[in-house]
Design a protein around this motif. Structure first.
Motif, PDB file in Angstrom:
ATOM      1  N   ILE A  60     -12.562  -0.984   1.491  1.00 18.05           N
ATOM      2  CA  ILE A  60     -13.058  -2.349   1.345  1.00 18.05           C
ATOM      3  C   ILE A  60     -11.912  -3.191   0.822  1.00 18.05           C
ATOM      4  O   ILE A  60     -11.323  -2.858  -0.205  1.00 18.05           O
ATOM      5  CB  ILE A  60     -14.233  -2.402   0.345  1.00 18.05           C
ATOM      6  N   ALA A 111     -10.686  -7.238   0.024  1.00 19.68           N
ATOM      7  CA  ALA A 111     -11.119  -8.632  -0.071  1.00 19.68           C
ATOM      8  C   ALA A 111      -9.948  -9.498  -0.505  1.00 19.68           C
ATOM      9  O   ALA A 111      -9.234  -9.168  -1.453  1.00 19.68           O
ATOM     10  CB  ALA A 111     -12.270  -8.769  -1.063  1.00 19.68           C
ATOM     11  N   GLY A 141     -10.257 -13.236   3.867  1.00 15.55           N
ATOM     12  CA  GLY A 141     -11.414 -12.597   4.466  1.00 15.55           C
ATOM     13  C   GLY A 141     -11.727 -11.277   3.800  1.00 15.55           C
ATOM     14  O   GLY A 141     -11.112 -10.912   2.789  1.00 15.55           O
ATOM     15  N   ILE A 142     -12.687 -10.571   4.390  1.00 18.38           N
ATOM     16  CA  ILE A 142     -13.151  -9.310   3.811  1.00 18.38           C
ATOM     17  C   ILE A 142     -13.233  -8.270   4.924  1.00 18.38           C
ATOM     18  O   ILE A 142     -13.783  -8.522   5.986  1.00 18.38           O
ATOM     19  CB  ILE A 142     -14.537  -9.490   3.155  1.00 18.38           C
ATOM     20  N   LEU A 143     -12.658  -7.096   4.650  1.00 14.61           N
ATOM     21  CA  LEU A 143     -12.747  -5.989   5.589  1.00 14.61           C
ATOM     22  C   LEU A 143     -13.537  -4.857   4.964  1.00 14.61           C
ATOM     23  O   LEU A 143     -13.312  -4.500   3.804  1.00 14.61           O
ATOM     24  CB  LEU A 143     -11.333  -5.477   5.923  1.00 14.61           C
ATOM     25  N   VAL A 144     -14.476  -4.304   5.735  1.00 14.79           N
ATOM     26  CA  VAL A 144     -15.149  -3.067   5.341  1.00 14.79           C
ATOM     27  C   VAL A 144     -14.976  -2.134   6.521  1.00 14.79           C
ATOM     28  O   VAL A 144     -15.490  -2.398   7.603  1.00 14.79           O
ATOM     29  CB  VAL A 144     -16.644  -3.290   5.052  1.00 14.79           C
ATOM     30  N   SER A 145     -14.193  -1.059   6.328  1.00 16.05           N
ATOM     31  CA  SER A 145     -13.892  -0.213   7.476  1.00 16.05           C
ATOM     32  C   SER A 145     -13.969   1.258   7.109  1.00 16.05           C
ATOM     33  O   SER A 145     -13.581   1.662   6.013  1.00 16.05           O
ATOM     34  CB  SER A 145     -12.485  -0.530   8.006  1.00 16.05           C
ATOM     35  N   ASN A 146     -14.478   2.032   8.042  1.00 20.86           N
ATOM     36  CA  ASN A 146     -14.306   3.468   7.964  1.00 20.86           C
ATOM     37  C   ASN A 146     -12.801   3.720   7.949  1.00 20.86           C
ATOM     38  O   ASN A 146     -12.052   3.105   8.704  1.00 20.86           O
ATOM     39  CB  ASN A 146     -14.958   4.100   9.196  1.00 20.86           C
ATOM     40  N   ILE A 186      -8.847  -2.244  13.703  1.00 25.85           N
ATOM     41  CA  ILE A 186      -9.245  -3.585  13.248  1.00 25.85           C
ATOM     42  C   ILE A 186      -8.448  -4.696  13.930  1.00 25.85           C
ATOM     43  O   ILE A 186      -8.900  -5.817  14.029  1.00 25.85           O
ATOM     44  CB  ILE A 186      -9.152  -3.760  11.709  1.00 25.85           C
ATOM     45  N   VAL A 197     -14.701 -17.660   4.932  1.00 28.09           N
ATOM     46  CA  VAL A 197     -13.743 -16.752   5.570  1.00 28.09           C
ATOM     47  C   VAL A 197     -14.509 -15.582   6.188  1.00 28.09           C
ATOM     48  O   VAL A 197     -15.617 -15.273   5.756  1.00 28.09           O
ATOM     49  CB  VAL A 197     -12.681 -16.251   4.563  1.00 28.09           C
ATOM     50  N   PRO A 198     -13.932 -14.952   7.222  1.00 27.60           N
ATOM     51  CA  PRO A 198     -14.697 -13.936   7.953  1.00 27.60           C
ATOM     52  C   PRO A 198     -14.817 -12.595   7.216  1.00 27.60           C
ATOM     53  O   PRO A 198     -13.963 -12.230   6.429  1.00 27.60           O
ATOM     54  CB  PRO A 198     -13.873 -13.755   9.233  1.00 27.60           C
ATOM     55  N   VAL A 199     -15.908 -11.898   7.546  1.00 28.68           N
ATOM     56  CA  VAL A 199     -16.087 -10.513   7.114  1.00 28.68           C
ATOM     57  C   VAL A 199     -16.070  -9.655   8.375  1.00 28.68           C
ATOM     58  O   VAL A 199     -16.772  -9.960   9.337  1.00 28.68           O
ATOM     59  CB  VAL A 199     -17.420 -10.317   6.374  1.00 28.68           C
ATOM     60  N   ILE A 200     -15.242  -8.615   8.379  1.00 32.88           N
ATOM     61  CA  ILE A 200     -15.173  -7.712   9.525  1.00 32.88           C
ATOM     62  C   ILE A 200     -15.625  -6.326   9.082  1.00 32.88           C
ATOM     63  O   ILE A 200     -15.136  -5.796   8.083  1.00 32.88           O
ATOM     64  CB  ILE A 200     -13.744  -7.649  10.109  1.00 32.88           C
ATOM     65  N   GLY A 201     -16.587  -5.764   9.809  1.00 31.76           N
ATOM     66  CA  GLY A 201     -17.058  -4.411   9.524  1.00 31.76           C
ATOM     67  C   GLY A 201     -16.716  -3.495  10.686  1.00 31.76           C
ATOM     68  O   GLY A 201     -17.019  -3.815  11.826  1.00 31.76           O
ATOM     69  N   VAL A 202     -16.055  -2.378  10.400  1.00 33.78           N
ATOM     70  CA  VAL A 202     -15.626  -1.449  11.446  1.00 33.78           C
ATOM     71  C   VAL A 202     -16.123  -0.040  11.101  1.00 33.78           C
ATOM     72  O   VAL A 202     -15.884   0.450   9.995  1.00 33.78           O
ATOM     73  CB  VAL A 202     -14.078  -1.446  11.566  1.00 33.78           C
ATOM     74  N   GLY A 203     -16.834   0.562  12.028  1.00 33.68           N
ATOM     75  CA  GLY A 203     -17.315   1.930  11.815  1.00 33.68           C
ATOM     76  C   GLY A 203     -18.289   2.059  10.654  1.00 33.68           C
ATOM     77  O   GLY A 203     -18.318   3.088   9.990  1.00 33.68           O
ATOM     78  N   CYS A 204     -19.088   1.022  10.415  1.00 31.11           N
ATOM     79  CA  CYS A 204     -20.046   1.068   9.302  1.00 31.11           C
ATOM     80  C   CYS A 204     -21.316   1.814   9.731  1.00 31.11           C
ATOM     81  O   CYS A 204     -21.781   1.646  10.853  1.00 31.11           O
ATOM     82  CB  CYS A 204     -20.426  -0.345   8.862  1.00 31.11           C
ATOM     83  N   ILE A 234     -23.531  -5.311   3.903  1.00 28.18           N
ATOM     84  CA  ILE A 234     -22.385  -5.993   3.315  1.00 28.18           C
ATOM     85  C   ILE A 234     -22.819  -7.429   3.027  1.00 28.18           C
ATOM     86  O   ILE A 234     -23.292  -8.125   3.929  1.00 28.18           O
ATOM     87  CB  ILE A 234     -21.199  -6.006   4.305  1.00 28.18           C
ATOM     88  N   ILE A 248     -19.019  -9.580  -3.963  1.00 26.26           N
ATOM     89  CA  ILE A 248     -19.174  -8.879  -2.685  1.00 26.26           C
ATOM     90  C   ILE A 248     -19.847  -7.541  -2.939  1.00 26.26           C
ATOM     91  O   ILE A 248     -19.454  -6.800  -3.841  1.00 26.26           O
ATOM     92  CB  ILE A 248     -17.797  -8.672  -2.017  1.00 26.26           C
TER      93      ILE A 248
END
Lengths: 421, 421
Positions: A299, A301, A305-310, A317, B287-294, B299, B306
């Motif tokens: 995670i 921030a 922006g904010i990234l939540v990634s495996n 991404i 600002v954007p939030v990007i979720g990958v492989g969740c 979120i 957050i």
């Protein structure tokens, strides 16, 4: 030794800490004695530790000049490429910069090094050794002993397993199966290092562009053919040597690799609950991030922006970041930082930090009027040929096309509100 | 009908959209014809749909007054409890408010209803039916047909399975096994609704506190014993009836339950990649939030913080939120919103939005001087007995202890910088 650090990159894969200006090498997450440093700062520190008298020049584009000076100081020599023309023109320009701007003798060694290897100090000891043994007609490379059959790197097949060996041949990025074969044959990862005498490259430059000075190459730079150093030089070279490096080496280009080298699971205001496993929170904001029941998750921030990634998927991404068209909200300037707090149709509110003893000079507001309120610190402004001391709570207006400069006697933070004319 | 909406709660479980001021019932995530509404707005809208002449009074504490007026309009009757004294004193105060402030006749029905059930309109049709059949000596409740053996609710055992039945007995929150047994016996969830004639409760109030007016109960409120309506009234009542509700009913107290009713997987600037499953992004930031492989992840991003949580574990976030002591960064006022953009030691920068035709009145800066810059919109300020039109780009200072008011002719956004004296 003389080192050209090649600094490029767009920084999509370490988003949202990297952005179109702050490429991955500028992200400050690496621990050094309890402080965070960037890849650039780490590499620069390691070079000067091994050779305090090293001449380092950073080869880069205009967009990175501010952040490089912010991170390495205003006196760091920077060779600015007017446009991107691949590695041969970049190395040629930086080599002429060394000769014509820094007055380096043509008999000295030049080592070209990417700015972003995460390595032990022994890597730079290796470069130092190379700098002592290079002769007039030799080209040296640095090979990394592979830790796994990677498909992401080119391979060098050396003639022997000695520390320094002739190169037998090069291999393009292989499949995993091919990579296993190469490794059995004793192959090394190509780390992108080139070492030669300055006159070696001058020779190639003269052959390609004619006898030329730094300023001449600079002014004609935009018209140069795009060509890589490998294609322009390495392919034609009969006798190439490679030095073997067997210490820790990591290409920190993704959150997957970054999480392997950062010191703790949480950085910044962050709580990761006990049920979370193999997860990381990196938070550059002032508000908290809470992670509950996270598994293999990174995670991140920031103001951008904010990234939540495996973690394992974090390499993918890039494609999503490319679809998110926002200009960077946080920008490192030579003299400090600018954070955009609010963007309205006709107004922009920024928080500006000016480091102690730094000067925001020749600041001209082309497009709008700005009013600055000093939150903290003290300094002196020069505007319309008058000078004035300012401190906490003071407010001043900068009109359109007014040239002004501000010298910070202590760290100053300022809120700037710009109204578009 | 006359309805008392009990509005309490601390709002830890829907953090970071809820905070110490914005309890869960104020979070605007429920879809209504393409617009987002809060639980409070939804319930209020449903009541007026069934009975356009309903008198609704919200019973709450001072801290929620601004946000309730922001969401329901400035004319909504609010009965403000000076302190928290549990449900009997709260219902008593609101009942006297109905009689003494709204001049409701004692022979009319009062329905006490929690502010946060997520239900079909038929629920309120049920309440309307109850309002017609309550007689002088009866207490009516609303029972929800259970959809699973929950351990989180109290149970009502009715005498028959008719729509309206006598209550046989009540059961405290049971174990899962006990809950299954109760459901076999025909038990209903206790939804916290009480319906009675106004003179019924006045009777109980007089018995407990003596004959008393609204203003008297209000002034002595802080000294009242804390006691629940169940304990003070329901336990002593011989003949209680329950109406059965068999439509959709959801207690939206966690992100787990909220994700079951929100209209889309992403709200706000958000990208959820194709490999993500059963995941949600709710983003209130610019600002954007990007979720990958969740996987099974919710979120949520706001100016307050957050959250990244496994959906099923989202109930446990309360304990972590309690450890995060920050004051709310976004506050809904009667006239609009305030967002804190930056908090420095001696300065605070806010973005203030004043809704059209609303007035920021009697605004006094006790502690610091503020300078306001108008980003958008136009209005009129009254300060020091003078009045002035203001618009985009205008800047004005509010000195310490100056009383001023600002009327917005169109939606105004303002950046306010406060400097502590």
């Amino acid at each position: 030794m003389n080192i050209i650090l090649l600094s490029g990159g767009s920084g999509k894969r370490l988003w949202p800490l990297s952005n179109s200006i702050r490429s991955k090498q500028f992200v400050r997450l690496l621990n050094h004695n309890g402080k965070y440093e960037s890849m650039l700062q780490r590499v620069y520190r390691q070079i000067l530790k091994i050779d305090p008298s090293a001449n380092v020049v950073v080869a880069t584009g205009q967009s990175q000049v501010n952040i490089i000076r912010n991170q390495l100081g205003k006196d760091i020599p920077i060779c600015i490429e007017p446009s991107r023309r691949d590695t041969f023109p970049a190395i040629a320009l930086a080599s002429l910069y060394l000769r014509d701007k820094l007055n380096i003798n043509e008999t000295e060694t030049v080592i070209v090094c990417p700015v972003d290897p995460y390595v032990d100090d022994s890597y730079f000891e290796g470069l130092y050794e190379i700098s002592k043994i290079v002769n007039n007609n030799s080209l040296y490379l640095m090979g990394i002993e592979p830790s796994y059959p990677s498909e992401k790197f080119g391979y060098i097949i050396p003639a022997t397993d000695e520390k320094v060996s002739e190169v037998l041949t090069f291999k393009e990025k292989p499949t995993k199966e091919k990579a296993k074969e190469y490794i059995k044959e004793g192959a090394l990862w190509n780390s992108g290092v080139f070492a030669f005498k300055l006159n070696y490259i001058i020779n190639r430059i003269n052959r390609k562009y004619g006898y030329i000075q730094y300023s001449e190459l600079l002014s004609g730079y935009d018209g140069l053919e795009k060509i890589s150093f490998d294609y322009a030089v390495v392919e034609y070279e009969q006798r190439i040597k490679v030095m073997r490096y067997c210490g820790f080496w990591q290409d920190i280009g993704t959150w997957d690799s970054m999480t392997k080298v950062i010191p703790t699971n949480t950085i910044g205001s962050a709580i990761l609950d006990e049920s979370s496993t193999n997860s990381y929170i990196i938070n550059n904001l002032n508000v908290p991030v809470i992670g509950v029941g996270c598994e293999d998750t990174v995670i991140v921030a920031s103001q951008d922006g904010i990234l939540v990634s495996n973690i394992e998927s974090s390499e993918t991404i890039k494609q999503y970041v490319e679809n998110v068209e926002i200009s960077p909200m946080i920008i490192e300037m030579e003299w400090g930082t600018q954070i955009i707090l609010d963007n309205s149709k006709k107004c922009q509110t920024k928080k500006i930090t000016i480091n102690s003893d730094k000067c925001v000079s020749d600041y001209i507001t082309d497009y709008y009027e700005e009013s600055w309120t000093v939150l903290e610190g003290a300094g002196e402004i020069q505007m319309n040929n008058t000078s004035k001391k300012i401190g906490q709570g003071d407010v001043f207006k900068i009109s359109k096309e007014t040239k002004f400069s501000l010298f910070a006697q202590s760290v100053m933070t300022v809120i700037s509100i710009g109204v578009w004319c």
